[in-house]
Scaffold this motif. Structure first.
Motif, PDB file in Angstrom:
ATOM      1  N   GLY A 159       0.787  -1.224   0.000  1.00 30.92           N
ATOM      2  CA  GLY A 159       0.000   0.000   0.000  1.00 30.92           C
ATOM      3  C   GLY A 159       0.822   1.279   0.000  1.00 30.92           C
ATOM      4  N   ARG A 160       2.114   1.178  -0.337  1.00 30.78           N
ATOM      5  CA  ARG A 160       2.991   2.349  -0.285  1.00 30.78           C
ATOM      6  C   ARG A 160       3.168   3.028  -1.637  1.00 30.78           C
ATOM      7  NH1 ARG A 160       6.891  -1.509   2.648  1.00 30.78           N
ATOM      8  NH2 ARG A 160       6.112  -1.501   4.806  1.00 30.78           N
ATOM      9  N   LEU A 161       2.831   2.318  -2.718  1.00 30.10           N
ATOM     10  CA  LEU A 161       2.899   2.874  -4.063  1.00 30.10           C
ATOM     11  C   LEU A 161       1.673   2.411  -4.843  1.00 30.10           C
ATOM     12  CD1 LEU A 161       6.664   2.318  -5.075  1.00 30.10           C
ATOM     13  CD2 LEU A 161       5.591   4.491  -4.441  1.00 30.10           C
ATOM     14  N   ALA A 162       1.429   3.029  -5.981  1.00 27.07           N
ATOM     15  CA  ALA A 162       0.317   2.628  -6.842  1.00 27.07           C
ATOM     16  C   ALA A 162       0.770   2.752  -8.296  1.00 27.07           C
ATOM     17  CB  ALA A 162      -0.900   3.523  -6.592  1.00 27.07           C
ATOM     18  N   ALA A 163       0.653   1.665  -9.048  1.00 28.66           N
ATOM     19  CA  ALA A 163       1.033   1.684 -10.462  1.00 28.66           C
ATOM     20  C   ALA A 163       0.341   0.547 -11.191  1.00 28.66           C
ATOM     21  CB  ALA A 163       2.548   1.563 -10.614  1.00 28.66           C
ATOM     22  N   LYS A 171      11.183   2.089 -15.152  1.00 30.85           N
ATOM     23  CA  LYS A 171      11.926   2.839 -16.175  1.00 30.85           C
ATOM     24  C   LYS A 171      11.748   4.342 -15.983  1.00 30.85           C
ATOM     25  CE  LYS A 171      11.559  -0.912 -19.546  1.00 30.85           C
ATOM     26  NZ  LYS A 171      10.843  -1.424 -20.735  1.00 30.85           N
ATOM     27  N   HIS A 172      10.549   4.757 -15.607  1.00 36.70           N
ATOM     28  CA  HIS A 172      10.310   6.173 -15.367  1.00 36.70           C
ATOM     29  C   HIS A 172      11.242   6.696 -14.284  1.00 36.70           C
ATOM     30  CE1 HIS A 172       5.966   6.537 -17.121  1.00 36.70           C
ATOM     31  NE2 HIS A 172       6.904   6.676 -18.034  1.00 36.70           N
ATOM     32  N   PHE A 173      11.355   5.972 -13.181  1.00 35.93           N
ATOM     33  CA  PHE A 173      12.189   6.470 -12.081  1.00 35.93           C
ATOM     34  C   PHE A 173      13.644   6.622 -12.512  1.00 35.93           C
ATOM     35  CE2 PHE A 173      15.018   5.867  -8.427  1.00 35.93           C
ATOM     36  CZ  PHE A 173      14.664   7.014  -7.716  1.00 35.93           C
ATOM     37  N   GLU A 204      14.409  15.578  -7.087  1.00 38.91           N
ATOM     38  CA  GLU A 204      13.353  15.908  -8.029  1.00 38.91           C
ATOM     39  C   GLU A 204      12.737  14.655  -8.646  1.00 38.91           C
ATOM     40  OE1 GLU A 204      11.997  19.228  -9.086  1.00 38.91           O
ATOM     41  OE2 GLU A 204      12.660  19.090  -7.001  1.00 38.91           O
ATOM     42  N   ALA A 205      13.586  13.647  -8.907  1.00 38.44           N
ATOM     43  CA  ALA A 205      13.071  12.387  -9.470  1.00 38.44           C
ATOM     44  C   ALA A 205      12.104  11.721  -8.497  1.00 38.44           C
ATOM     45  CB  ALA A 205      14.232  11.453  -9.790  1.00 38.44           C
ATOM     46  N   VAL A 206      12.464  11.694  -7.226  1.00 40.39           N
ATOM     47  CA  VAL A 206      11.592  11.084  -6.216  1.00 40.39           C
ATOM     48  C   VAL A 206      10.297  11.880  -6.100  1.00 40.39           C
ATOM     49  CG1 VAL A 206      11.333  10.573  -3.753  1.00 40.39           C
ATOM     50  CG2 VAL A 206      13.491  10.023  -4.929  1.00 40.39           C
ATOM     51  N   ARG A 207      10.399  13.200  -6.124  1.00 35.83           N
ATOM     52  CA  ARG A 207       9.198  14.045  -6.022  1.00 35.83           C
ATOM     53  C   ARG A 207       8.237  13.782  -7.184  1.00 35.83           C
ATOM     54  NH1 ARG A 207       7.325  18.535  -8.238  1.00 35.83           N
ATOM     55  NH2 ARG A 207       9.230  18.902  -9.459  1.00 35.83           N
ATOM     56  N   VAL A 208       8.776  13.782  -8.403  1.00 34.32           N
ATOM     57  CA  VAL A 208       7.930  13.579  -9.578  1.00 34.32           C
ATOM     58  C   VAL A 208       7.396  12.146  -9.611  1.00 34.32           C
ATOM     59  CG1 VAL A 208       7.877  13.577 -12.097  1.00 34.32           C
ATOM     60  CG2 VAL A 208       9.102  15.388 -10.882  1.00 34.32           C
ATOM     61  N   PHE A 209       8.243  11.196  -9.230  1.00 30.90           N
ATOM     62  CA  PHE A 209       7.805   9.798  -9.209  1.00 30.90           C
ATOM     63  C   PHE A 209       6.626   9.622  -8.266  1.00 30.90           C
ATOM     64  CE2 PHE A 209       8.026   5.412  -7.621  1.00 30.90           C
ATOM     65  CZ  PHE A 209       8.082   4.700  -8.805  1.00 30.90           C
ATOM     66  N   TYR A 210       6.722  10.240  -7.098  1.00 33.80           N
ATOM     67  CA  TYR A 210       5.617  10.113  -6.123  1.00 33.80           C
ATOM     68  C   TYR A 210       4.365  10.816  -6.596  1.00 33.80           C
ATOM     69  CZ  TYR A 210       6.724   7.413  -2.025  1.00 33.80           C
ATOM     70  OH  TYR A 210       6.934   6.367  -1.168  1.00 33.80           O
ATOM     71  N   GLY A 212       3.272  10.726  -9.516  1.00 35.38           N
ATOM     72  CA  GLY A 212       2.605   9.797 -10.419  1.00 35.38           C
ATOM     73  C   GLY A 212       2.296   8.446  -9.828  1.00 35.38           C
ATOM     74  N   TYR A 213       3.123   8.017  -8.848  1.00 37.85           N
ATOM     75  CA  TYR A 213       3.002   6.639  -8.354  1.00 37.85           C
ATOM     76  C   TYR A 213       2.863   6.522  -6.843  1.00 37.85           C
ATOM     77  CZ  TYR A 213       4.557   5.441 -13.070  1.00 37.85           C
ATOM     78  OH  TYR A 213       4.654   5.313 -14.454  1.00 37.85           O
TER      79      TYR A 213
END
Length: 219
Positions: A159-163, A171-173, A204-210, A212-213
């Motif tokens: 329950g910590r991520l959604a994809a 690949k996105h990350f 920034e990658a972690v921020r944007v990843f979160y 979306g996911y």
């Protein structure tokens, strides 16, 4: 007496295997130096044997062609990278911290001059020998994505991520982290990133990843 002889043979077998492994590593290191300096087409088995400190006869015992040696070298380089970088603690509830550690290690490794040189070397050879590119991709990028994909799936279950597409999410990350950095380095169009740039890119990658996911992104 028979038992003693058997014991001696048992001890000798691992020692022989260790010696063969050391010799193989010695040859691969010599090959790495020559391929880096001359590229695939410019390298010769004679130069590789000289750099490795072995005879050509010994070289051919381990590798029957320059192509086999080059393929073994590139696969080993990428396998080690994937194994060392993508060790993700699926039980750590702080996913942001896990991804941050991965991102920083990933970019630091990607920016190493020898790693950039290996990629250039493979790109230069894979048009003539497509299997080199395929082997390199499967041993490195595909392996790393696979490990990160498995980690993301575990975090979705917790329950910590959604994809919906975990392969694409992985690949996105990685692409968010390097976002043009590797292209810059491959074309020698700028300096390697310092710690500050790496930290900024990963944050920034972690921020944007979160965005979306993260778990709140489930729709």
């Amino acid at each position: 007496m028979a038992n003693t002889a058997t014991q001696e043979r048992g001890r000798a077998a691992p020692q022989a295997a260790s010696g063969e492994s050391d010799k193989r590593r010695q040859i691969l290191e010599g090959a790495r130096q020559v391929f880096m300096a001359s590229g695939f087409d410019g390298a010769s088995m004679g130069e590789i044997a000289k750099a490795a400190g072995v005879s050509k006869g010994t070289l051919y015992v381990y590798f029957d062609s320059k192509e086999a040696l080059f393929e073994a070298l590139t696969i080993e380089a990428k396998e080690g990278l994937a194994e060392n970088l993508f060790r993700l603690d699926e039980h750590d509830p702080d996913v942001r911290a896990v991804l941050t550690r991965l991102g920083i290690s990933y970019l630091a490794m990607m920016a190493r001059p020898e790693h950039v040189s290996i990629i250039r070397m493979v790109i230069g050879a894979c048009e003539k020998f497509p299997r080199f590119g395929q082997a390199f991709y499967e041993a490195g990028p595909a392996c790393g994505v696979g490990r990160l994909k498995a980690y993301i799936e575990g975090q979705i279950s917790a329950g910590r991520l959604a994809a919906d597409d975990t392969d694409l999410a992985a690949k996105h990350f990685l692409q968010l982290c390097q976002a043009g950095m590797l292209t810059r380095l491959l074309f020698n169009a700028g300096a390697a990133p310092d710690e500050a740039e790496i930290s900024h890119r990963v944050a920034e990658a972690v921020r944007v990843f979160y965005a979306g996911y993260g778990p709140s992104a489930a729709g």
